[in-house]
Design a protein around this motif. Structure first.
Motif, PDB file in Angstrom:
ATOM      1  N   GLU A   1       0.832  -1.205   0.000  1.00 52.68           N
ATOM      2  CA  GLU A   1       0.000   0.000   0.000  1.00 52.68           C
ATOM      3  C   GLU A   1       0.868   1.257   0.000  1.00 52.68           C
ATOM      4  O   GLU A   1       0.557   2.240  -0.685  1.00 52.68           O
ATOM      5  CB  GLU A   1      -0.927  -0.008   1.216  1.00 52.68           C
ATOM      6  CG  GLU A   1      -2.033  -1.029   1.160  1.00 52.68           C
ATOM      7  CD  GLU A   1      -3.005  -0.770   0.026  1.00 52.68           C
ATOM      8  OE1 GLU A   1      -3.492   0.371  -0.089  1.00 52.68           O
ATOM      9  OE2 GLU A   1      -3.261  -1.698  -0.756  1.00 52.68           O
ATOM     10  N   VAL A   2       1.948   1.228   0.807  1.00 53.01           N
ATOM     11  CA  VAL A   2       2.847   2.385   0.860  1.00 53.01           C
ATOM     12  C   VAL A   2       3.510   2.616  -0.491  1.00 53.01           C
ATOM     13  O   VAL A   2       3.570   3.753  -0.996  1.00 53.01           O
ATOM     14  CB  VAL A   2       3.928   2.186   1.956  1.00 53.01           C
ATOM     15  CG1 VAL A   2       4.982   3.293   1.888  1.00 53.01           C
ATOM     16  CG2 VAL A   2       3.279   2.167   3.348  1.00 53.01           C
TER      17      VAL A   2
ATOM     18  N   ARG B   1       4.105   5.403  -5.653  1.00 48.07           N
ATOM     19  CA  ARG B   1       4.070   5.371  -7.123  1.00 48.07           C
ATOM     20  C   ARG B   1       3.089   6.411  -7.660  1.00 48.07           C
ATOM     21  O   ARG B   1       3.398   7.135  -8.612  1.00 48.07           O
ATOM     22  CB  ARG B   1       3.666   3.972  -7.598  1.00 48.07           C
ATOM     23  CG  ARG B   1       3.722   3.792  -9.108  1.00 48.07           C
ATOM     24  CD  ARG B   1       3.072   2.487  -9.527  1.00 48.07           C
ATOM     25  NE  ARG B   1       1.647   2.438  -9.197  1.00 48.07           N
ATOM     26  CZ  ARG B   1       0.705   3.093  -9.899  1.00 48.07           C
ATOM     27  NH1 ARG B   1       1.032   3.832 -10.940  1.00 48.07           N
ATOM     28  NH2 ARG B   1      -0.564   2.984  -9.535  1.00 48.07           N
ATOM     29  N   LYS B   2       1.928   6.495  -7.012  1.00 50.65           N
ATOM     30  CA  LYS B   2       0.926   7.468  -7.455  1.00 50.65           C
ATOM     31  C   LYS B   2       1.426   8.896  -7.245  1.00 50.65           C
ATOM     32  O   LYS B   2       1.201   9.776  -8.097  1.00 50.65           O
ATOM     33  CB  LYS B   2      -0.382   7.251  -6.688  1.00 50.65           C
ATOM     34  CG  LYS B   2      -1.135   6.003  -7.110  1.00 50.65           C
ATOM     35  CD  LYS B   2      -2.433   5.868  -6.335  1.00 50.65           C
ATOM     36  CE  LYS B   2      -3.211   4.630  -6.781  1.00 50.65           C
ATOM     37  NZ  LYS B   2      -4.467   4.458  -6.002  1.00 50.65           N
ATOM     38  N   ALA B   3       2.110   9.136  -6.111  1.00 54.70           N
ATOM     39  CA  ALA B   3       2.629  10.479  -5.828  1.00 54.70           C
ATOM     40  C   ALA B   3       3.691  10.868  -6.852  1.00 54.70           C
ATOM     41  O   ALA B   3       3.728  12.010  -7.343  1.00 54.70           O
ATOM     42  CB  ALA B   3       3.203  10.521  -4.411  1.00 54.70           C
ATOM     43  N   GLU B   4       4.577   9.914  -7.173  1.00 52.51           N
ATOM     44  CA  GLU B   4       5.631  10.198  -8.155  1.00 52.51           C
ATOM     45  C   GLU B   4       5.038  10.419  -9.546  1.00 52.51           C
ATOM     46  O   GLU B   4       5.501  11.291 -10.305  1.00 52.51           O
ATOM     47  CB  GLU B   4       6.647   9.054  -8.165  1.00 52.51           C
ATOM     48  CG  GLU B   4       7.488   8.982  -6.896  1.00 52.51           C
ATOM     49  CD  GLU B   4       8.370   7.751  -6.839  1.00 52.51           C
ATOM     50  OE1 GLU B   4       8.200   6.859  -7.718  1.00 52.51           O
ATOM     51  OE2 GLU B   4       9.213   7.655  -5.922  1.00 52.51           O
ATOM     52  N   ALA B   5       4.021   9.614  -9.888  1.00 52.52           N
ATOM     53  CA  ALA B   5       3.357   9.777 -11.189  1.00 52.52           C
ATOM     54  C   ALA B   5       2.691  11.140 -11.276  1.00 52.52           C
ATOM     55  O   ALA B   5       2.747  11.815 -12.312  1.00 52.52           O
ATOM     56  CB  ALA B   5       2.334   8.659 -11.399  1.00 52.52           C
TER      57      ALA B   5
ATOM     58  N   LEU C   1       2.257   9.724   2.686  1.00 56.34           N
ATOM     59  CA  LEU C   1       1.851   8.953   1.511  1.00 56.34           C
ATOM     60  C   LEU C   1       0.485   8.307   1.715  1.00 56.34           C
ATOM     61  O   LEU C   1      -0.361   8.327   0.811  1.00 56.34           O
ATOM     62  CB  LEU C   1       2.900   7.883   1.209  1.00 56.34           C
ATOM     63  CG  LEU C   1       4.248   8.386   0.672  1.00 56.34           C
ATOM     64  CD1 LEU C   1       5.264   7.252   0.664  1.00 56.34           C
ATOM     65  CD2 LEU C   1       4.080   8.958  -0.741  1.00 56.34           C
ATOM     66  N   LEU C   2       0.281   7.722   2.906  1.00 60.48           N
ATOM     67  CA  LEU C   2      -0.977   7.013   3.160  1.00 60.48           C
ATOM     68  C   LEU C   2      -2.149   7.965   3.365  1.00 60.48           C
ATOM     69  O   LEU C   2      -3.310   7.548   3.302  1.00 60.48           O
ATOM     70  CB  LEU C   2      -0.816   6.110   4.391  1.00 60.48           C
ATOM     71  CG  LEU C   2       0.147   4.928   4.201  1.00 60.48           C
ATOM     72  CD1 LEU C   2       0.401   4.229   5.531  1.00 60.48           C
ATOM     73  CD2 LEU C   2      -0.399   3.933   3.191  1.00 60.48           C
TER      74      LEU C   2
END
Length: 435
Positions: free
Chosen positions: A239-240, A245-249, A291-292
């Motif tokens: 999950e982390v 990955r979503k934050a970097e994208a 992140l979470l």
């Protein structure tokens, strides 16, 4: 002003009575529930005691019995204190009513003496006709009538006070009887607690003679918990990493949009100097918590979960903790529990303690593990015989996740429950409501 003061004290007394009734009812409900759980444990212990071979199950049941017994004694202490306060209040009420009754009788006796000395109609007529004018005669006649009415009211007030005093005395006697019964029950529970502690020592002594078998039982249990904890950490780490990955994208997409905007401006203004590309910001490593909680939905879920600390429902409707969180020692053998073990009824349903999303469902050595995400918090429910949810399901508080498995060898039915903040295990007991 006097009327308002009277109303205030009446409301205050009524509130105190209601608070006592609610507290007393809640304590009695708690005591009845403890009695029911203790009876179930006693039946289960008697069944295991028939087996000549001492097992960890017997020790776990005794530990649970001792914990519940101590809880019941504390509940009885609270009930005794509550009744003691009620006895003091009723005693003060009785003294106050007795003083009022004595004063009313004294005033009434004085009226009787006065009436005796002025009982003849002749004296009353002389009292009226001796007036200086008609107005004074009217006032004296009215006074005689009011005196008679007041005398009657005083007699009624004496009777009412006597009745109220009798009710309060009866109530006081009943409360004292209740307190006496509870004190006897408390003494009996203390004796039973002592016997259970002696039984626990005997079981530990017997188990110590078979340390090899005991160590093997504990080793098997620890290995199973290690598998469970490993799967939980894998689910959380996944999950982390997905959030990262979503934050970097999102960061790359934002950079691409900014570059496209600079290119558009340069094409629209060919003679103008090209907009300077902003200096790359120093890379900032986001924490797991950030992140979470990256989305408003997860941030709100985390905040709501934290706001309910100490009030969250148990993962089973009825249960007793048989092994606490953290390090414990059984006859010198160290065990480390990353969660809590809760003994419950055979076939009991397991439920989510809060709303969230199912992140994984795994089969571990024949039983299931369900992990649920609540923002940056995660709860894990292990030793399930069957499951009724799938990965990705959005679930609500107290929603059924499956049923608890029963160990075929020991006959124990218990759910293993863990709670994490990010990747750190925390004591679940601190988050659950007091049963």
């Amino acid at each position: 002003m006097k009327f308002l003061r009277t109303v205030f004290f009446f409301v205050l007394a009524l509130t105190a009575v209601n608070a006592f009734a609610q507290s007393s009812a809640e304590l009695k409900r708690r005591r009845d529930k403890l009695n029911e759980e203790l009876q179930q444990l006693n039946d289960e212990y008697e069944a295991t005691a028939k087996n000549k071979k001492t097992t960890l199950k017997q020790l776990n049941i005794l530990k649970a019995q001792i914990s519940l017994r101590e809880d019941k004694i504390n509940t009885l202490n609270s009930e005794v204190r509550l009744l003691g306060n009620q006895i003091n209040e009723n005693t003060n009420n009785v003294h106050s009513l007795q003083s009022q009754l004595d004063q009313l009788k004294k005033e009434y006796a004085a009226m009787i003496v006065f009436a005796y000395h002025n009982q003849s109609a002749y004296n009353k007529l002389m009292f009226v006709f001796a007036s200086q004018d008609f107005n004074q005669a009217y006032k004296r006649l009215t006074y005689l009538q009011q005196f008679g009415t007041y005398r009657q009211r005083q007699a009624e007030s004496i009777q009412g006070t006597q009745k109220e005093l009798k009710v309060k005395i009866n109530e006081l006697d009943r409360t004292k009887d209740q307190q006496s019964t509870l004190l006897k029950d408390q003494e009996k529970e203390k004796q039973t607690l002592g016997q259970e502690k002696n039984s626990q020592l005997a079981v530990i002594s017997d188990l110590s003679k078979h340390q090899g078998e005991l160590k093997q039982q504990l080793k098997d249990a620890q290995q199973q918990k290690a598998k469970i904890e490993s799967q939980i950490r894998v689910a959380i780490r996944r999950e982390v990493e997905e959030a990262r990955r979503k934050a970097e994208a999102e960061a790359r997409a934002a950079a691409a949009r900014a570059a496209a905007e600079r290119a558009r401006l340069a094409a629209a203004n060919p003679g103008s100097p090209a907009p300077k590309e902003p200096a790359p910001a120093a890379a900032k490593a986001s924490t797991n918590s950030e992140l979470l909680n990256a989305t408003p939905e997860f941030a709100k879920l985390s905040n709501d979960f934290l706001g309910n600390k100490g009030r969250l429902p148990w993962p089973v409707a009825n249960g007793v903790i048989t092994q606490e969180f953290g390090l414990t020692y059984i006859e010198g053998i160290k065990t480390d529990n990353p969660g809590i073990d809760i003994r419950t009824n055979s076939g009991a349903g397991v439920r989510a303690i809060f709303s969230g999303e199912v992140t994984s469902v795994n089969n571990i050595s024949g039983t299931y593990l369900v992990v649920v995400r609540h923002g940056e918090y995660f709860t894990a429910y292990a030793n399930l015989k069957s499951v009724s949810v799938s990965k990705g399901d959005k679930i609500g508080i107290k929603q059924n996740l499956g049923t608890v498995a029963t160990d075929g060898a020991t006959g124990e039915t218990q759910v293993h429950f863990e709670l994490y903040k990010g990747q750190n295990a925390v004591n679940p007991k601190l988050w659950l409501a007091t049963q």
